[in-house]
Write a protein that holds these residues in place. Structure first.
Motif, PDB file in Angstrom:
ATOM      1  N   ILE A 357      -2.772   5.482   0.578  1.00  0.00           N
ATOM      2  CA  ILE A 357      -3.049   5.933   2.107  1.00  0.00           C
ATOM      3  C   ILE A 357      -2.882   7.287   1.949  1.00  0.00           C
ATOM      4  CG2 ILE A 357      -2.962   6.423   4.618  1.00  0.00           C
ATOM      5  CD1 ILE A 357      -2.554   2.870   4.162  1.00  0.00           C
ATOM      6  N   ALA A 358      -1.572   7.312   1.226  1.00  0.00           N
ATOM      7  CA  ALA A 358      -1.475   8.959   1.500  1.00  0.00           C
ATOM      8  C   ALA A 358      -1.581   9.501   0.652  1.00  0.00           C
ATOM      9  CB  ALA A 358       0.581   8.970   1.453  1.00  0.00           C
ATOM     10  N   HIS A 360      -4.826   9.237  -0.680  1.00  0.00           N
ATOM     11  CA  HIS A 360      -5.931   9.747  -0.567  1.00  0.00           C
ATOM     12  C   HIS A 360      -5.894  10.376   0.318  1.00  0.00           C
ATOM     13  CE1 HIS A 360     -10.446   8.541   1.480  1.00  0.00           C
ATOM     14  NE2 HIS A 360     -10.484   8.698   0.352  1.00  0.00           N
ATOM     15  N   ASP A 361      -5.108  10.190   1.919  1.00  0.00           N
ATOM     16  CA  ASP A 361      -5.077  11.709   2.437  1.00  0.00           C
ATOM     17  C   ASP A 361      -5.144  13.061   1.593  1.00  0.00           C
ATOM     18  OD1 ASP A 361      -5.845   9.559   5.329  1.00  0.00           O
ATOM     19  OD2 ASP A 361      -3.545   9.567   5.153  1.00  0.00           O
ATOM     20  N   LYS A 362      -4.242  13.353   0.913  1.00  0.00           N
ATOM     21  CA  LYS A 362      -3.336  14.135   0.285  1.00  0.00           C
ATOM     22  C   LYS A 362      -5.197  14.608  -0.308  1.00  0.00           C
ATOM     23  CE  LYS A 362      -1.197  16.226  -3.295  1.00  0.00           C
ATOM     24  NZ  LYS A 362      -0.092  15.992  -4.454  1.00  0.00           N
ATOM     25  N   THR A 364      -8.216  14.229  -0.192  1.00  0.00           N
ATOM     26  CA  THR A 364      -9.140  13.985   0.487  1.00  0.00           C
ATOM     27  C   THR A 364      -9.110  15.384   0.878  1.00  0.00           C
ATOM     28  OG1 THR A 364      -9.712  11.609   0.277  1.00  0.00           O
ATOM     29  CG2 THR A 364     -10.718  13.501   2.596  1.00  0.00           C
ATOM     30  N   GLY A 365      -8.078  16.044   1.762  1.00  0.00           N
ATOM     31  CA  GLY A 365      -7.980  17.108   2.096  1.00  0.00           C
ATOM     32  C   GLY A 365      -7.746  18.083   0.992  1.00  0.00           C
ATOM     33  N   GLU A 425      -4.596   3.873  13.486  1.00  0.00           N
ATOM     34  CA  GLU A 425      -5.047   5.174  12.468  1.00  0.00           C
ATOM     35  C   GLU A 425      -4.890   4.356  10.525  1.00  0.00           C
ATOM     36  OE1 GLU A 425      -3.020   9.676  10.600  1.00  0.00           O
ATOM     37  OE2 GLU A 425      -3.201   8.658  12.915  1.00  0.00           O
ATOM     38  N   SER A 426      -4.051   3.314  10.635  1.00  0.00           N
ATOM     39  CA  SER A 426      -3.613   3.108   9.685  1.00  0.00           C
ATOM     40  C   SER A 426      -5.138   2.258   8.936  1.00  0.00           C
ATOM     41  CB  SER A 426      -2.132   1.768   9.549  1.00  0.00           C
ATOM     42  OG  SER A 426      -1.749   2.905   9.935  1.00  0.00           O
ATOM     43  N   LYS A 429      -7.780   3.708   7.937  1.00  0.00           N
ATOM     44  CA  LYS A 429      -7.500   4.389   6.557  1.00  0.00           C
ATOM     45  C   LYS A 429      -7.724   3.190   5.579  1.00  0.00           C
ATOM     46  CE  LYS A 429      -4.944   8.060   7.608  1.00  0.00           C
ATOM     47  NZ  LYS A 429      -3.944   8.922   7.794  1.00  0.00           N
ATOM     48  N   ARG A 432     -11.745   2.050   5.549  1.00  0.00           N
ATOM     49  CA  ARG A 432     -12.080   3.898   4.496  1.00  0.00           C
ATOM     50  C   ARG A 432     -12.065   3.189   3.170  1.00  0.00           C
ATOM     51  NH1 ARG A 432     -10.199   9.003   6.549  1.00  0.00           N
ATOM     52  NH2 ARG A 432     -10.473   7.687   8.227  1.00  0.00           N
TER      53      ARG A 432
END
Length: 751
Positions: A357-358, A360-362, A364-365, A425-426, A429, A432
């Motif tokens: 997840i982290a 993907h967040d990174k 995607t940012g 939120e988790s 994600k 997604r």
């Protein structure tokens, strides 16, 4: 009007007056101090002279001769004054002189065209000749411009190069000179383009070719990009200040070709500072610059996106390896302390999903902030995640790990102590990330099993969260994906209402049961298939079961109850000598313990016979009660292994520091069963897709049929080509399809 009795003005006589006026104008233009400007009387005298000479009757109409002498006046001035002054200057001084001469020339055109205005209004129009203003400009172009254009162009290009090297130049002067190149084109851009723009583009390409060769040899990729971006900015500014707007795309194309396209591969692959290094070191500003620059080059972003995809895939594979290593370490520790691996939880699995997840967040940012949400980089991110998210992680599929992660978030007492917002939120994600999983049906089955357990064992922390994730899954994967799960959640609500009705029914009938009992009625189609067994219930439980059966049959027609004892729980009070303890048990465990109310001692075979259970289930029960953490039964002989010859006794001396304990059954590995169920469902889904396709198409080639089936099913899982082939053969044997007699690769649908 002229008086008809008046003597006609002869050409030379009239021209003498005009020449005097022209000479006066030239003295004014040349800046002679004693010369005054034209007054109204002088202006009218010159205008009237031309008027009279053009309106006299033939042979005294001198319009044609005056038109020619108008041109000669310019040519004479140019040859006597303008060209000599320009020939003695060069570089910037030449440009200043040229601009001054151009301004003077336009002034001369304005005055003379006024004096000769009558020519313009009648003679020029009647004979379709060049207007007087154009004649004046053409004289300048054909004599001054033609001679000076090469030297002026060279001088301007030298100024531009000096500016590129950091000097301040007179931009207004350059703009004024380039305006001459445009204006002498008489409305067209040919002079500007051919005489200035083409040499400018050649010079610019050569200049940046030299610069790029220097920089690529000495600079890091970020240093080079900063210089390249600054050059492009400076060129755009140059266009805005003094070049024609039409030059902008052509000039930038030359600069981009030399600075970017030529060295693209070298820059992106530069060791220690190329795209891979920028990603590794999180140099977001440099990555954004790289995107900005190479988006200017045709296909320039493709290699950057390839590096991005490889980097993200590499980071993902690192997580997969770390998870495998953590699982192996944990296995070794569990062996050392003699603890079953399942019992100690799956912290490494949770950590893996959190890390994905982290990650993907990174990235995607990165796609949003560094790569301007480019579809090319979204695609690269998707491909990278699909590559590692479909790998086995420590013996488990990612589909299973995602389902376990959700279960851990949603159940009471999960290891994740998070706020409601953080849980939501988790969950969002994870859903997604599900887009990258090819075996979505496997996730669905694992998730459904975990959901069933949470609901039936009252372990769900929040109905809102349960419904929220189902809504998200429905949006992501479609209504069919969640229909059974939604049915399960609804079933629980209906079951609570049914239990209330049962309580009211007992009260109305005056029925008192020996034990408190609640029943959860489920719809068979929604829930996982549970093992059916004909358990011989203790008398205390039989009474409750019969009462509920009577109530249910009185309320509902045409529905048959099938009791699933494996999913039930009981709370028993154990009267141990040290002190009583409440025990939370499965229905099977409770039934086994209640046997010891009537017998002090029972053999393995006697327990199996009285409960009417197979060996497999009896073994698990007795192991959990006599060999595991809580030894509620004693067995002879003692030990951690169970034998069919063992005898069992109620352990009166058992005690625990807790007043209430939960006695777990040994865990059953559900994974094998889930995979078997999914494989079976896949076979049905493939059969249905083949029949559906053939029914609509009637006749189809083998390859087309396989592709159609893959397209239909790939949203839920990645169909195996060999399996599709097997299912086709099976459907042929069951006479749904037939092969063409002439072409074995052609199939027909049999209605």
């Amino acid at each position: 009007m002229s008086d008809p009795r008046q003597r006609p003005v002869e050409l030379e006589e009239g021209w003498k007056d005009m020449q005097a006026g022209i000479d006066k104008l030239i003295r004014i233009l040349e800046g002679e101090k004693n010369e005054s400007q034209f007054n109204a009387e002088q202006y009218m005298k010159l205008y009237t002279t031309i008027y009279n000479m053009c309106t006299q009757k033939p042979p005294y109409d001198y319009s044609e001769q005056l038109y020619n002498r108008y041109r000669e006046a310019f040519n004479s001035y140019i040859n006597e004054k303008v060209l000599p002054s320009l020939r003695e200057h060069r570089d910037e001084v030449l440009l200043r002189e040229l601009y001054q001469r151009w301004c003077n020339h336009k002034l001369m055109v304005r005055w003379l065209s006024r004096f000769f205005n009558y020519l313009d209004r009648y003679y020029v129009l009647r004979h379709s000749l060049h207007p007087l203003k154009d004649v004046g400009l053409l004289c300048f172009r054909d004599h001054v411009y033609v001679e000076v254009k090469r030297r002026a162009k060279d001088a301007v290009l030298r100024l531009i190069e000096r500016e590129r090297e950091g000097e301040l130049i007179d931009r207004a002067l350059v703009k004024n000179i380039l305006d001459i190149f445009i204006e002498v084109g008489m409305g067209g851009m040919e002079c500007y383009e051919k005489d200035f723009e083409e040499p400018l583009l050649r010079e610019s390409a050569a200049y940046y070719k030299r610069k790029a060769a220097e920089w690529i040899a000495s600079d890091t990729c970020p240093e080079y990009m900063i210089k390249a971006e600054e050059c492009l900015r400076a060129e755009e500014e140059r266009v805005d200040h003094y070049l024609h707007a039409a030059t902008k795309p052509k000039l930038l194309k030359e600069v981009e070709a030399e600075l970017l396209a030529t060295y693209e591969a070298q820059l992106i692959a530069k060791e220690g500072s190329g795209a891979a290094a920028l990603l590794r070191d999180d140099k977001t500003e440099d990555l954004a610059r790289m995107h900005r620059l190479f988006s200017r080059v045709p296909k320039g972003l493709d290699p950057v996106a390839d590096v991005f995809r490889e980097h993200v895939d590499g980071e993902g594979m690192k997580l997969v390896k770390e998870a495998a290593s953590a699982a192996e370490t944990k296995k070794e520790k569990d062996k050392d302390v003699g603890r079953p691996a399942k019992e100690s939880g799956g912290g490494h699995e949770q950590a893996f999903v959190r890390a994905v997840i982290a990650l993907h967040d990174k990235y995607t940012g990165y796609v949003a902030d560094c790569f301007a949400n480019s579809s090319l980089f979204h695609k690269a991110l998707k491909e990278a995640f699909e590559a590692f998210c479909n790998k086995q992680v420590a013996g488990s599929t990612t589909a299973e790990l995602f389902a376990n992660f959700c279960d851990n978030l949603l159940k009471k007492g999960g290891s994740e102590k998070l706020s409601d917002e953080a849980i939501e939120e988790s969950l969002e994600k994870v859903v997604r990330l599900l887009a990258y999983i090819s075996d979505k049906d496997l996730f669905a089955e694992f998730y459904r099993k975990r959901l069933a357990r949470r609901l039936l064992q009252d372990k769900s922390a929040s109905d809102d969260h349960e419904r929220s994730i189902l809504t998200r899954l429905k949006q992501q994967c479609g209504a069919q994906f969640t229909s059974k799960m939604e049915g399960m959640v609804t079933d629980l609500q209906l079951a609570r209402e049914k239990q209330q009705s049962f309580e009211q029914w007992k009260e109305a009938k005056g029925r008192e049961l020996a034990v408190d009992m609640s029943v959860t009625v489920l719809t068979t189609g929604f829930w996982p298939t549970y093992k059916a067994m004909d358990l011989a219930l203790p008398a205390e439980m039989v009474e409750g079961v019969e009462a509920f059966k009577e109530f249910y049959e009185g309320e509902t027609k045409h529905r048959k109850l099938q009791w699933v004892y494996t999913q039930g729980t009981c709370v028993l009070r154990g009267s141990f000598k040290p002190r009583p303890i409440e025990m939370v048990l499965s229905t099977l465990q409770a039934a086994a313990l209640l046997l010891f109310n009537e017998a002090d001692e029972l053999s393995y075979a006697e327990v199996a016979q009285r409960l009417n259970l197979p060996d497999e289930d009896v073994g698990r029960l007795l192991h959990s009660l006599s060999c595991a953490k809580y030894k509620i039964l004693r067995k002879e002989p003692e030990g951690k292994t169970l034998s069919k010859s063992d005898r069992f006794f109620f352990n009166e001396g058992f005690t625990d520091r807790m007043k209430r304990i939960k006695v777990p059954l040994p865990p059953v590995d559900e994974k094998k069963k889930v995979i078997e169920d999914v494989d079976k469902d896949r076979r049905f889904a493939i059969d249905a897709a083949i029949v559906r396709t053939m029914k609509s198409r009637k006749v189809l080639q083998h390859q087309q049929l396989v592709l159609e089936v893959v397209n239909q099913l790939s949203r839920m899982f990645k169909p195996d080509f060999k399996l599709i082939k097997k299912r086709i053969e099976d459907l042929i044997s069951r006479e749904y399809l037939e092969r063409d007699a002439q072409n074995p690769q052609l199939f027909r649908y049999l209605a």
